[in-house]
Scaffold this motif. Structure first.
Motif, PDB file in Angstrom:
ATOM      1  N   LYS A  94     -18.221   5.887 -21.357  1.00  0.00           N
ATOM      2  CA  LYS A  94     -17.488   6.660 -22.348  1.00  0.00           C
ATOM      3  C   LYS A  94     -18.156   8.015 -22.502  1.00  0.00           C
ATOM      4  N   GLN A  95     -17.378   9.076 -22.325  1.00  0.00           N
ATOM      5  CA  GLN A  95     -17.960  10.403 -22.320  1.00  0.00           C
ATOM      6  C   GLN A  95     -16.998  11.415 -22.927  1.00  0.00           C
ATOM      7  N   VAL A  96     -17.581  12.504 -23.444  1.00  0.00           N
ATOM      8  CA  VAL A  96     -16.794  13.584 -24.017  1.00  0.00           C
ATOM      9  C   VAL A  96     -17.602  14.868 -23.886  1.00  0.00           C
ATOM     10  N   ALA A  97     -16.899  15.972 -23.665  1.00  0.00           N
ATOM     11  CA  ALA A  97     -17.556  17.275 -23.556  1.00  0.00           C
ATOM     12  C   ALA A  97     -17.328  18.074 -24.831  1.00  0.00           C
ATOM     13  N   LEU A  98     -18.347  18.814 -25.223  1.00  0.00           N
ATOM     14  CA  LEU A  98     -18.271  19.682 -26.392  1.00  0.00           C
ATOM     15  C   LEU A  98     -18.562  21.107 -25.933  1.00  0.00           C
ATOM     16  N   PRO A  99     -17.523  21.886 -25.576  1.00  0.00           N
ATOM     17  CA  PRO A  99     -17.754  23.267 -25.135  1.00  0.00           C
ATOM     18  C   PRO A  99     -18.078  24.158 -26.333  1.00  0.00           C
ATOM     19  N   LEU A 100     -19.238  24.788 -26.286  1.00  0.00           N
ATOM     20  CA  LEU A 100     -19.655  25.730 -27.332  1.00  0.00           C
ATOM     21  C   LEU A 100     -19.790  27.116 -26.710  1.00  0.00           C
ATOM     22  N   LEU A 101     -18.787  27.492 -25.943  1.00  0.00           N
ATOM     23  CA  LEU A 101     -18.809  28.718 -25.152  1.00  0.00           C
ATOM     24  C   LEU A 101     -17.904  29.751 -25.815  1.00  0.00           C
ATOM     25  N   HIS A 102     -18.502  30.754 -26.429  1.00  0.00           N
ATOM     26  CA  HIS A 102     -17.731  31.786 -27.101  1.00  0.00           C
ATOM     27  C   HIS A 102     -17.322  32.874 -26.105  1.00  0.00           C
ATOM     28  N   GLY A 103     -16.071  33.326 -26.209  1.00  0.00           N
ATOM     29  CA  GLY A 103     -15.628  34.454 -25.403  1.00  0.00           C
ATOM     30  C   GLY A 103     -15.156  34.069 -24.015  1.00  0.00           C
ATOM     31  N   SER A 104     -15.265  35.027 -23.090  1.00  0.00           N
ATOM     32  CA  SER A 104     -14.736  34.859 -21.735  1.00  0.00           C
ATOM     33  C   SER A 104     -15.478  33.767 -20.974  1.00  0.00           C
ATOM     34  N   ASN A 105     -14.789  33.184 -19.989  1.00  0.00           N
ATOM     35  CA  ASN A 105     -15.342  32.134 -19.125  1.00  0.00           C
ATOM     36  C   ASN A 105     -15.802  30.909 -19.907  1.00  0.00           C
ATOM     37  N   GLY A 106     -15.053  30.569 -20.947  1.00  0.00           N
ATOM     38  CA  GLY A 106     -15.413  29.388 -21.715  1.00  0.00           C
ATOM     39  C   GLY A 106     -14.462  29.109 -22.854  1.00  0.00           C
ATOM     40  N   GLU A 107     -14.152  30.146 -23.628  1.00  0.00           N
ATOM     41  CA  GLU A 107     -13.228  29.993 -24.743  1.00  0.00           C
ATOM     42  C   GLU A 107     -11.813  30.375 -24.336  1.00  0.00           C
ATOM     43  N   ASP A 108     -11.638  30.813 -23.097  1.00  0.00           N
ATOM     44  CA  ASP A 108     -10.372  31.390 -22.637  1.00  0.00           C
ATOM     45  C   ASP A 108      -9.513  30.435 -21.819  1.00  0.00           C
ATOM     46  N   GLY A 109      -9.842  29.155 -21.826  1.00  0.00           N
ATOM     47  CA  GLY A 109      -9.059  28.177 -21.083  1.00  0.00           C
ATOM     48  C   GLY A 109      -9.612  27.826 -19.720  1.00  0.00           C
ATOM     49  N   THR A 110     -10.592  28.579 -19.232  1.00  0.00           N
ATOM     50  CA  THR A 110     -11.117  28.315 -17.889  1.00  0.00           C
ATOM     51  C   THR A 110     -11.873  26.988 -17.834  1.00  0.00           C
ATOM     52  N   VAL A 111     -12.831  26.807 -18.742  1.00  0.00           N
ATOM     53  CA  VAL A 111     -13.600  25.554 -18.773  1.00  0.00           C
ATOM     54  C   VAL A 111     -12.704  24.393 -19.203  1.00  0.00           C
ATOM     55  N   GLN A 112     -11.766  24.664 -20.096  1.00  0.00           N
ATOM     56  CA  GLN A 112     -10.823  23.619 -20.509  1.00  0.00           C
ATOM     57  C   GLN A 112     -10.006  23.127 -19.314  1.00  0.00           C
ATOM     58  N   GLY A 113      -9.587  24.041 -18.446  1.00  0.00           N
ATOM     59  CA  GLY A 113      -8.857  23.641 -17.239  1.00  0.00           C
ATOM     60  C   GLY A 113      -9.714  22.796 -16.314  1.00  0.00           C
ATOM     61  N   LEU A 114     -10.972  23.159 -16.185  1.00  0.00           N
ATOM     62  CA  LEU A 114     -11.890  22.375 -15.368  1.00  0.00           C
ATOM     63  C   LEU A 114     -12.015  20.954 -15.908  1.00  0.00           C
ATOM     64  N   LEU A 115     -12.196  20.817 -17.216  1.00  0.00           N
ATOM     65  CA  LEU A 115     -12.354  19.494 -17.810  1.00  0.00           C
ATOM     66  C   LEU A 115     -11.071  18.678 -17.700  1.00  0.00           C
ATOM     67  N   GLU A 116      -9.924  19.348 -17.756  1.00  0.00           N
ATOM     68  CA  GLU A 116      -8.652  18.649 -17.532  1.00  0.00           C
ATOM     69  C   GLU A 116      -8.606  18.072 -16.127  1.00  0.00           C
ATOM     70  N   LEU A 117      -8.998  18.868 -15.134  1.00  0.00           N
ATOM     71  CA  LEU A 117      -8.987  18.397 -13.747  1.00  0.00           C
ATOM     72  C   LEU A 117      -9.965  17.245 -13.536  1.00  0.00           C
ATOM     73  N   LEU A 118     -11.086  17.280 -14.247  1.00  0.00           N
ATOM     74  CA  LEU A 118     -12.083  16.217 -14.131  1.00  0.00           C
ATOM     75  C   LEU A 118     -11.724  14.995 -14.964  1.00  0.00           C
ATOM     76  N   ASP A 119     -10.664  15.106 -15.776  1.00  0.00           N
ATOM     77  CA  ASP A 119     -10.212  14.019 -16.661  1.00  0.00           C
ATOM     78  C   ASP A 119     -11.302  13.625 -17.657  1.00  0.00           C
ATOM     79  N   VAL A 120     -11.986  14.631 -18.193  1.00  0.00           N
ATOM     80  CA  VAL A 120     -13.032  14.406 -19.192  1.00  0.00           C
ATOM     81  C   VAL A 120     -12.485  14.832 -20.560  1.00  0.00           C
ATOM     82  N   PRO A 121     -12.486  13.948 -21.549  1.00  0.00           N
ATOM     83  CA  PRO A 121     -12.085  14.368 -22.900  1.00  0.00           C
ATOM     84  C   PRO A 121     -12.984  15.500 -23.378  1.00  0.00           C
ATOM     85  N   TYR A 122     -12.424  16.435 -24.130  1.00  0.00           N
ATOM     86  CA  TYR A 122     -13.238  17.548 -24.617  1.00  0.00           C
ATOM     87  C   TYR A 122     -12.771  17.978 -25.992  1.00  0.00           C
TER      88      TYR A 122
END
Length: 366
Positions: A94-122
């Motif tokens: 059981k795993q979950v990601a907590l992105p604490l990335l403010h601004g570009s390359n993190g808060e802009d959907g890029t990391v969220q898309g990666l986690l979607e592809l990896l099928d990791v809850p975030y």
């Protein structure tokens, strides 16, 4: 004893808001309940290289403890991310990601898309809402369509400025006038933002904003109070009591906000009951219009006539123990910092479970 949940905390990032992310991560890592979670800090360098040391064992004392070393054999983004994904995200349980990335390359959907592809809850907003909210021009277009009042604005691409700068200046002056604000379209924390009272300052501010983005937004100034409200939830969002920043200056830049310590919070804000209710109602409307989930802070201006104008939606607001977002929730319903994090994690698992009902094979639905 039940098995602990693996919590991957992502922080740092290839962003001018890198240092703010470290401050957020420090408070989160010091607050997480280690009896419930096995914590795995993941540091992303300013160059985009992903670093980790496995499960966190010791206590995190300060920012220096968060700066993890780069493996010389994985000293580029692709190799570091590939290795980390296989070793951590791919290890199961059981795993979950907590992105604490403010601004570009993190808060802009890029990391969220990666986690979607990896099928990791975030935790937090999805790909579309993250990208929309961080792009001020795109967010304003959606907010306008939803019929929520906001300041008049113009969006200006860098090519427009390079090809017809004087025409752009005239359009700004005729449409918005002075004072006005110039902002990079896709940044927060007041980085690259300037208040302009004349043409000379406007030209300098535009050049400064283009250092951080290829698209900028210029807004008419709304003289009044700055009111903020915290929103949380997935399908059924809730809004906190409104809060207010009390200050004497017309504009607080990055230094004044994060280094000088000159902002004073008033929570709850001193507002008429009907105004406070309107703030909460419009915040939820804006949250839903952008398709937000998990959390967001919605910022308003309240002018001297009592009219509300939406300023912006921040899908990853400041999250230290002294930030407006967690304090507003504590003053609303008593939810303390650590409990708020766990609630946001619960939202992440709920949203991920809901997505499992989506079919990707047309044969399966016959």
């Amino acid at each position: 004893m039940p098995m602990k949940t693996k919590l991957f905390v992502l922080y740092g990032g290839k962003s001018v808001e890198h240092d703010i992310s470290l401050k957020t991560a420090l408070t989160v890592l010091q607050s997480i309940d280690r009896d419930r979670f096995d914590v795995y800090p993941i540091y992303i360098t300013r160059e985009g290289i992903w670093c980790h040391r496995g499960r966190l064992v010791e206590h995190v004392r300060g920012i220096p403890d968060l700066i993890l070393p780069v493996d010389p054999d994985l000293a580029n983004p692709a190799r570091s991310l590939g290795t980390l994904s296989a070793k951590l995200f791919g290890a199961g349980g059981k795993q979950v990601a907590l992105p604490l990335l403010h601004g570009s390359n993190g808060e802009d959907g890029t990391v969220q898309g990666l986690l979607e592809l990896l099928d990791v809850p975030y935790v937090g907003n999805g790909v579309l809402s993250s990208a929309l909210a961080l792009d001020k021009a795109a967010a304003k277009a959606v907010i306008a369509h939803a019929g929520i009042p906001q300041a008049e604005y113009l969006a200006l691409r860098q090519t427009d400025w390079l090809e017809a700068g004087e025409e752009a200046i005239r359009r700004i002056e005729e449409t918005l006038g002075y004072p006005c604000y110039v902002k990079p379209a896709s940044l927060g924390s007041s980085i690259g933002i300037s208040r302009c009272e004349d043409r000379a300052r406007l030209k300098a501010a535009i050049s400064e904003a283009y250092r951080y983005d290829r698209k900028i937004v210029v807004e008419r100034e709304i003289a009044g109070r700055e009111i903020q409200v915290a929103v949380r939830g997935n399908e059924r969002a809730q809004a906190s009591v409104p809060g207010e920043f009390i200050h004497e200056q017309a504009f607080f830049d990055y230094h004044e906000k994060y280094e000088a310590g000159r902002l004073v919070m008033s929570i709850p804000a001193e507002l008429p009951e009907e105004t406070a209710a309107a703030v909460r109602e419009q915040a939820i409307r804006a949250y839903e219009a952008l398709g937000c989930a998990g959390l967001a802070r919605v910022d308003f201006f309240l002018d001297q006539t009592g009219r509300l104008y939406l300023n912006e939606i921040n899908t990853l607001p400041g999250f230290t123990a002294f930030s407006m977002y967690p304090i507003m929730w504590e003053r609303t319903d008593g939810t303390r910092y650590a409990a708020l994090i766990e609630l946001l994690i619960d939202y992440a698992f709920t949203r991920h479970a809901d997505k499992q009902s989506i079919h990707y094979d047309k044969e399966a639905v016959r």
